[in-house]
Design a protein around this motif. Structure first.
Motif, PDB file in Angstrom:
ATOM      1  N   ASP A 124       0.815  -1.177   0.165  1.00 58.01           N
ATOM      2  CA  ASP A 124      -0.126  -0.002  -0.008  1.00 58.01           C
ATOM      3  C   ASP A 124       1.003   1.154  -0.143  1.00 58.01           C
ATOM      4  N   ILE A 125       0.759   2.070  -1.184  1.00 59.22           N
ATOM      5  CA  ILE A 125       1.781   3.372  -1.186  1.00 59.22           C
ATOM      6  C   ILE A 125       0.604   4.275  -1.809  1.00 59.22           C
ATOM      7  N   ASP A 126       0.716   5.430  -1.115  1.00 60.77           N
ATOM      8  CA  ASP A 126      -0.121   6.659  -1.624  1.00 60.77           C
ATOM      9  C   ASP A 126       0.368   7.150  -2.829  1.00 60.77           C
ATOM     10  N   SER A 127      -0.730   7.190  -3.766  1.00 57.39           N
ATOM     11  CA  SER A 127      -0.292   7.799  -5.280  1.00 57.39           C
ATOM     12  C   SER A 127       0.259   9.172  -5.366  1.00 57.39           C
ATOM     13  N   LYS A 128      -0.161  10.076  -4.307  1.00 58.92           N
ATOM     14  CA  LYS A 128       0.485  11.329  -4.141  1.00 58.92           C
ATOM     15  C   LYS A 128       1.876  11.270  -3.990  1.00 58.92           C
ATOM     16  N   PHE A 129       2.207  10.328  -3.003  1.00 54.07           N
ATOM     17  CA  PHE A 129       3.768   9.979  -2.910  1.00 54.07           C
ATOM     18  C   PHE A 129       4.263   9.673  -4.116  1.00 54.07           C
ATOM     19  N   ILE A 130       3.951   8.746  -4.767  1.00 53.65           N
ATOM     20  CA  ILE A 130       4.672   8.223  -5.767  1.00 53.65           C
ATOM     21  C   ILE A 130       4.691   9.401  -6.988  1.00 53.65           C
ATOM     22  N   LEU A 131       3.754  10.108  -7.314  1.00 47.58           N
ATOM     23  CA  LEU A 131       3.847  11.297  -7.963  1.00 47.58           C
ATOM     24  C   LEU A 131       4.938  12.376  -7.718  1.00 47.58           C
ATOM     25  N   SER A 132       4.958  12.540  -6.233  1.00 48.40           N
ATOM     26  CA  SER A 132       5.746  13.303  -5.866  1.00 48.40           C
ATOM     27  C   SER A 132       7.272  12.916  -6.277  1.00 48.40           C
ATOM     28  N   TYR A 176       1.003   7.856 -20.058  1.00 50.01           N
ATOM     29  CA  TYR A 176      -0.156   7.204 -19.287  1.00 50.01           C
ATOM     30  C   TYR A 176       0.327   6.385 -18.148  1.00 50.01           C
ATOM     31  N   THR A 177       1.680   5.776 -18.369  1.00 48.91           N
ATOM     32  CA  THR A 177       2.209   4.755 -17.380  1.00 48.91           C
ATOM     33  C   THR A 177       3.471   5.299 -16.891  1.00 48.91           C
ATOM     34  N   LEU A 178       3.949   5.536 -15.664  1.00 45.28           N
ATOM     35  CA  LEU A 178       5.024   5.669 -15.277  1.00 45.28           C
ATOM     36  C   LEU A 178       5.627   4.767 -14.469  1.00 45.28           C
ATOM     37  N   PHE A 179       7.061   4.722 -14.874  1.00 42.87           N
ATOM     38  CA  PHE A 179       7.805   3.637 -14.229  1.00 42.87           C
ATOM     39  C   PHE A 179       8.913   4.195 -13.428  1.00 42.87           C
ATOM     40  N   VAL A 180       9.123   3.479 -12.193  1.00 43.39           N
ATOM     41  CA  VAL A 180       9.938   3.939 -11.184  1.00 43.39           C
ATOM     42  C   VAL A 180      10.676   2.531 -10.963  1.00 43.39           C
ATOM     43  N   GLU A 181      12.074   2.689 -10.948  1.00 43.57           N
ATOM     44  CA  GLU A 181      12.796   1.324 -10.703  1.00 43.57           C
ATOM     45  C   GLU A 181      14.208   1.607 -10.145  1.00 43.57           C
ATOM     46  N   ASP A 182      14.697   0.472  -9.470  1.00 48.90           N
ATOM     47  CA  ASP A 182      16.120   0.400  -9.128  1.00 48.90           C
ATOM     48  C   ASP A 182      16.607  -1.079 -10.040  1.00 48.90           C
ATOM     49  N   ALA A 183      17.713  -1.357  -9.379  1.00 50.03           N
ATOM     50  CA  ALA A 183      18.171  -2.742 -10.036  1.00 50.03           C
ATOM     51  C   ALA A 183      17.363  -3.993  -9.805  1.00 50.03           C
ATOM     52  N   GLN A 201      10.712  -3.127  -9.785  1.00 45.68           N
ATOM     53  CA  GLN A 201      10.190  -1.989 -10.735  1.00 45.68           C
ATOM     54  C   GLN A 201       8.662  -1.627 -10.406  1.00 45.68           C
ATOM     55  N   LEU A 202       8.427  -0.366 -10.208  1.00 50.59           N
ATOM     56  CA  LEU A 202       7.066   0.269  -9.911  1.00 50.59           C
ATOM     57  C   LEU A 202       6.271   0.584 -11.056  1.00 50.59           C
ATOM     58  N   ASN A 203       5.218   0.127 -11.571  1.00 50.23           N
ATOM     59  CA  ASN A 203       4.435   0.709 -12.776  1.00 50.23           C
ATOM     60  C   ASN A 203       3.302   1.393 -12.271  1.00 50.23           C
ATOM     61  N   PHE A 204       3.192   2.600 -12.416  1.00 48.75           N
ATOM     62  CA  PHE A 204       1.852   3.424 -12.067  1.00 48.75           C
ATOM     63  C   PHE A 204       1.298   3.978 -13.253  1.00 48.75           C
ATOM     64  N   GLY A 205      -0.113   3.788 -13.221  1.00 47.75           N
ATOM     65  CA  GLY A 205      -0.881   4.087 -14.476  1.00 47.75           C
ATOM     66  C   GLY A 205      -2.132   4.606 -14.106  1.00 47.75           C
ATOM     67  N   PHE A 206      -2.998   4.568 -15.200  1.00 46.99           N
ATOM     68  CA  PHE A 206      -4.152   5.190 -15.243  1.00 46.99           C
ATOM     69  C   PHE A 206      -5.163   4.772 -14.108  1.00 46.99           C
ATOM     70  N   HIS A 207      -5.787   5.801 -13.506  1.00 48.55           N
ATOM     71  CA  HIS A 207      -6.883   5.787 -12.393  1.00 48.55           C
ATOM     72  C   HIS A 207      -5.983   5.295 -11.057  1.00 48.55           C
ATOM     73  N   ASN A 208      -4.560   5.743 -11.092  1.00 48.53           N
ATOM     74  CA  ASN A 208      -3.865   5.788 -10.046  1.00 48.53           C
ATOM     75  C   ASN A 208      -3.628   4.054  -9.631  1.00 48.53           C
TER      76      ASN A 208
END
Length: 85
Positions: A4-12, A42-49, A52-59
């Motif tokens: 569980d992670i806050d969408s606003k946190f990911i976007l920030s 529309y899809t954001l990718f946040v990753e390290d080695a 991988q975190l995929n963040f997309g449409f409708h949070n």
């Protein structure tokens, strides 16, 4: 660990890496984290080695990792970026 992670946190964090990270092509890097989007943005990718975190449409988001400890370390990195910048 429950993912569980806050969408606003990911976007920030994504925005802070874009603003303060090093740009290489379409990707931005900061403190061992890489961010980029798909071709339409529309899809954001946040990753390290290891994670991988995929963040997309409708949070909606999805983590991809092999070990729980990798995800825990990844979240700590994201929090450090959020606090530092």
């Amino acid at each position: 660990m429950k993912n569980d992670i806050d969408s606003k946190f990911i976007l920030s964090v994504f925005d802070k890496i874009i603003q303060h990270g090093e740009k290489k092509g379409e990707e931005h890097f900061l403190m061992g984290i890489k961010v980029y989007t798909d071709f339409d943005g529309y899809t954001l990718f946040v990753e390290d080695a290891q994670v991988q975190l995929n963040f997309g449409f409708h949070n909606q988001y999805h983590f991809n990792y092999e070990k729980e400890e990798h995800c825990e370390k990844f979240i700590k990195k994201l929090k450090a970026i959020d606090e530092e910048y």
